[in-house]
Design a protein around this motif. Structure first.
Motif, PDB file in Angstrom:
ATOM      1  N   GLU A  97       0.857  -1.190   0.000  1.00  0.00           N
ATOM      2  CA  GLU A  97       0.000   0.000   0.000  1.00  0.00           C
ATOM      3  C   GLU A  97       0.889   1.234   0.000  1.00  0.00           C
ATOM      4  OE1 GLU A  97      -1.339   0.993   4.460  1.00  0.00           O
ATOM      5  OE2 GLU A  97      -2.132  -0.891   3.746  1.00  0.00           O
ATOM      6  N   GLU A  98       0.315   2.337  -0.372  1.00  0.00           N
ATOM      7  CA  GLU A  98       1.054   3.589  -0.476  1.00  0.00           C
ATOM      8  C   GLU A  98       1.703   3.940   0.867  1.00  0.00           C
ATOM      9  OE1 GLU A  98       0.332   8.259  -1.704  1.00  0.00           O
ATOM     10  OE2 GLU A  98      -1.154   6.764  -2.254  1.00  0.00           O
ATOM     11  N   GLY A  99       2.985   4.293   0.817  1.00  0.00           N
ATOM     12  CA  GLY A  99       3.722   4.694   2.009  1.00  0.00           C
ATOM     13  C   GLY A  99       4.331   3.545   2.786  1.00  0.00           C
ATOM     14  N   ALA A 100       4.051   2.309   2.394  1.00  0.00           N
ATOM     15  CA  ALA A 100       4.606   1.153   3.097  1.00  0.00           C
ATOM     16  C   ALA A 100       5.953   0.761   2.498  1.00  0.00           C
ATOM     17  CB  ALA A 100       3.642  -0.028   3.012  1.00  0.00           C
ATOM     18  N   PHE A 101       6.756   0.080   3.308  1.00  0.00           N
ATOM     19  CA  PHE A 101       8.022  -0.457   2.836  1.00  0.00           C
ATOM     20  C   PHE A 101       7.775  -1.904   2.433  1.00  0.00           C
ATOM     21  CE2 PHE A 101       9.295   3.065   5.408  1.00  0.00           C
ATOM     22  CZ  PHE A 101      10.407   3.572   4.754  1.00  0.00           C
ATOM     23  N   ALA A 102       8.052  -2.227   1.168  1.00  0.00           N
ATOM     24  CA  ALA A 102       7.810  -3.592   0.698  1.00  0.00           C
ATOM     25  C   ALA A 102       8.702  -3.880  -0.498  1.00  0.00           C
ATOM     26  CB  ALA A 102       6.348  -3.767   0.296  1.00  0.00           C
ATOM     27  N   ASP A 103       9.121  -5.122  -0.588  1.00  0.00           N
ATOM     28  CA  ASP A 103       9.786  -5.634  -1.776  1.00  0.00           C
ATOM     29  C   ASP A 103       8.775  -6.526  -2.478  1.00  0.00           C
ATOM     30  OD1 ASP A 103      12.278  -4.480  -1.271  1.00  0.00           O
ATOM     31  OD2 ASP A 103      12.878  -6.149  -0.007  1.00  0.00           O
ATOM     32  N   VAL A 104       8.692  -6.382  -3.768  1.00  0.00           N
ATOM     33  CA  VAL A 104       7.784  -7.208  -4.538  1.00  0.00           C
ATOM     34  C   VAL A 104       8.638  -8.087  -5.447  1.00  0.00           C
ATOM     35  CG1 VAL A 104       5.921  -7.227  -6.239  1.00  0.00           C
ATOM     36  CG2 VAL A 104       5.995  -5.447  -4.491  1.00  0.00           C
ATOM     37  N   LEU A 105       8.450  -9.382  -5.330  1.00  0.00           N
ATOM     38  CA  LEU A 105       9.175 -10.328  -6.168  1.00  0.00           C
ATOM     39  C   LEU A 105       8.243 -10.857  -7.239  1.00  0.00           C
ATOM     40  CD1 LEU A 105      11.026 -12.408  -3.436  1.00  0.00           C
ATOM     41  CD2 LEU A 105      11.930 -10.523  -4.795  1.00  0.00           C
ATOM     42  N   LEU A 106       8.677 -10.804  -8.476  1.00  0.00           N
ATOM     43  CA  LEU A 106       7.901 -11.352  -9.582  1.00  0.00           C
ATOM     44  C   LEU A 106       8.500 -12.700  -9.945  1.00  0.00           C
ATOM     45  CD1 LEU A 106       7.529  -8.169 -11.789  1.00  0.00           C
ATOM     46  CD2 LEU A 106       5.890  -9.119 -10.178  1.00  0.00           C
ATOM     47  N   VAL A 107       7.728 -13.739  -9.736  1.00  0.00           N
ATOM     48  CA  VAL A 107       8.189 -15.102  -9.980  1.00  0.00           C
ATOM     49  C   VAL A 107       7.622 -15.577 -11.308  1.00  0.00           C
ATOM     50  CG1 VAL A 107       8.246 -17.460  -9.081  1.00  0.00           C
ATOM     51  CG2 VAL A 107       8.214 -15.519  -7.494  1.00  0.00           C
ATOM     52  N   ASP A 108       8.493 -16.168 -12.126  1.00  0.00           N
ATOM     53  CA  ASP A 108       8.064 -16.721 -13.407  1.00  0.00           C
ATOM     54  C   ASP A 108       7.450 -18.095 -13.150  1.00  0.00           C
ATOM     55  OD1 ASP A 108       7.608 -17.124 -16.071  1.00  0.00           O
ATOM     56  OD2 ASP A 108       9.702 -17.517 -16.583  1.00  0.00           O
ATOM     57  N   GLY A 109       6.216 -18.089 -12.686  1.00  0.00           N
ATOM     58  CA  GLY A 109       5.514 -19.320 -12.336  1.00  0.00           C
ATOM     59  C   GLY A 109       4.761 -19.135 -11.037  1.00  0.00           C
ATOM     60  N   ASP A 110       4.217 -20.207 -10.532  1.00  0.00           N
ATOM     61  CA  ASP A 110       3.426 -20.175  -9.303  1.00  0.00           C
ATOM     62  C   ASP A 110       4.208 -20.843  -8.176  1.00  0.00           C
ATOM     63  OD1 ASP A 110       1.594 -20.374  -7.260  1.00  0.00           O
ATOM     64  OD2 ASP A 110       0.084 -21.454  -8.425  1.00  0.00           O
ATOM     65  N   PRO A 111       4.811 -20.061  -7.258  1.00  0.00           N
ATOM     66  CA  PRO A 111       5.619 -20.655  -6.197  1.00  0.00           C
ATOM     67  C   PRO A 111       4.796 -21.441  -5.170  1.00  0.00           C
ATOM     68  CG  PRO A 111       5.426 -18.312  -5.838  1.00  0.00           C
ATOM     69  CD  PRO A 111       4.792 -18.608  -7.172  1.00  0.00           C
ATOM     70  N   ILE A 112       3.490 -21.243  -5.142  1.00  0.00           N
ATOM     71  CA  ILE A 112       2.667 -22.052  -4.242  1.00  0.00           C
ATOM     72  C   ILE A 112       2.495 -23.460  -4.830  1.00  0.00           C
ATOM     73  CG2 ILE A 112       0.377 -22.304  -3.211  1.00  0.00           C
ATOM     74  CD1 ILE A 112       0.364 -19.251  -2.891  1.00  0.00           C
ATOM     75  N   ALA A 113       2.387 -23.544  -6.132  1.00  0.00           N
ATOM     76  CA  ALA A 113       2.295 -24.849  -6.791  1.00  0.00           C
ATOM     77  C   ALA A 113       3.658 -25.513  -6.901  1.00  0.00           C
ATOM     78  CB  ALA A 113       1.675 -24.695  -8.177  1.00  0.00           C
ATOM     79  N   ASN A 114       4.717 -24.713  -7.036  1.00  0.00           N
ATOM     80  CA  ASN A 114       6.082 -25.241  -7.181  1.00  0.00           C
ATOM     81  C   ASN A 114       7.051 -24.344  -6.420  1.00  0.00           C
ATOM     82  OD1 ASN A 114       8.481 -26.396  -7.931  1.00  0.00           O
ATOM     83  ND2 ASN A 114       8.331 -25.846 -10.092  1.00  0.00           N
ATOM     84  N   ILE A 115       7.201 -24.582  -5.129  1.00  0.00           N
ATOM     85  CA  ILE A 115       8.054 -23.755  -4.269  1.00  0.00           C
ATOM     86  C   ILE A 115       9.517 -23.755  -4.735  1.00  0.00           C
ATOM     87  CG2 ILE A 115       8.550 -25.573  -2.590  1.00  0.00           C
ATOM     88  CD1 ILE A 115       7.802 -21.972  -1.586  1.00  0.00           C
TER      89      ILE A 115
END
Length: 80
Positions: free
Chosen positions: A50-68
């Protein structure tokens, strides 16, 4: 994410679901940092997108919940 952190996180699926592992590595750790109160090095919200929050966003090429194991090879599977 450090070079070996993703591989270490994948080993935790012996005890936890992939979704739980990812949550522990992100928002749960942010909640723990918030407990440090005034000693926190982050003067804003953590672990949320959200606006003003500190966060890193990782974009994974695939679904890490299906394939950790996708996060075990960040150079190959994490997009810049």
């Amino acid at each position: 994410m450090t070079k070996n952190q993703g591989a270490l996180l994948t080993t935790m699926t012996r005890w936890y679901s992939p979704a739980d592992v990812l949550k522990m590595a992100t928002s749960t750790n942010a909640s723990l940092l918030l407990l440090s109160g005034e000693r926190s090095p982050y003067p804003g919200k953590l672990g949320v997108i959200e606006e003003g929050a500190f966060a890193d966003v990782l974009l994974v090429d695939g679904d890490p919940i299906a394939n950790i194991k996708l996060i075990a090879e960040p150079a190959k599977n994490l997009l810049e």
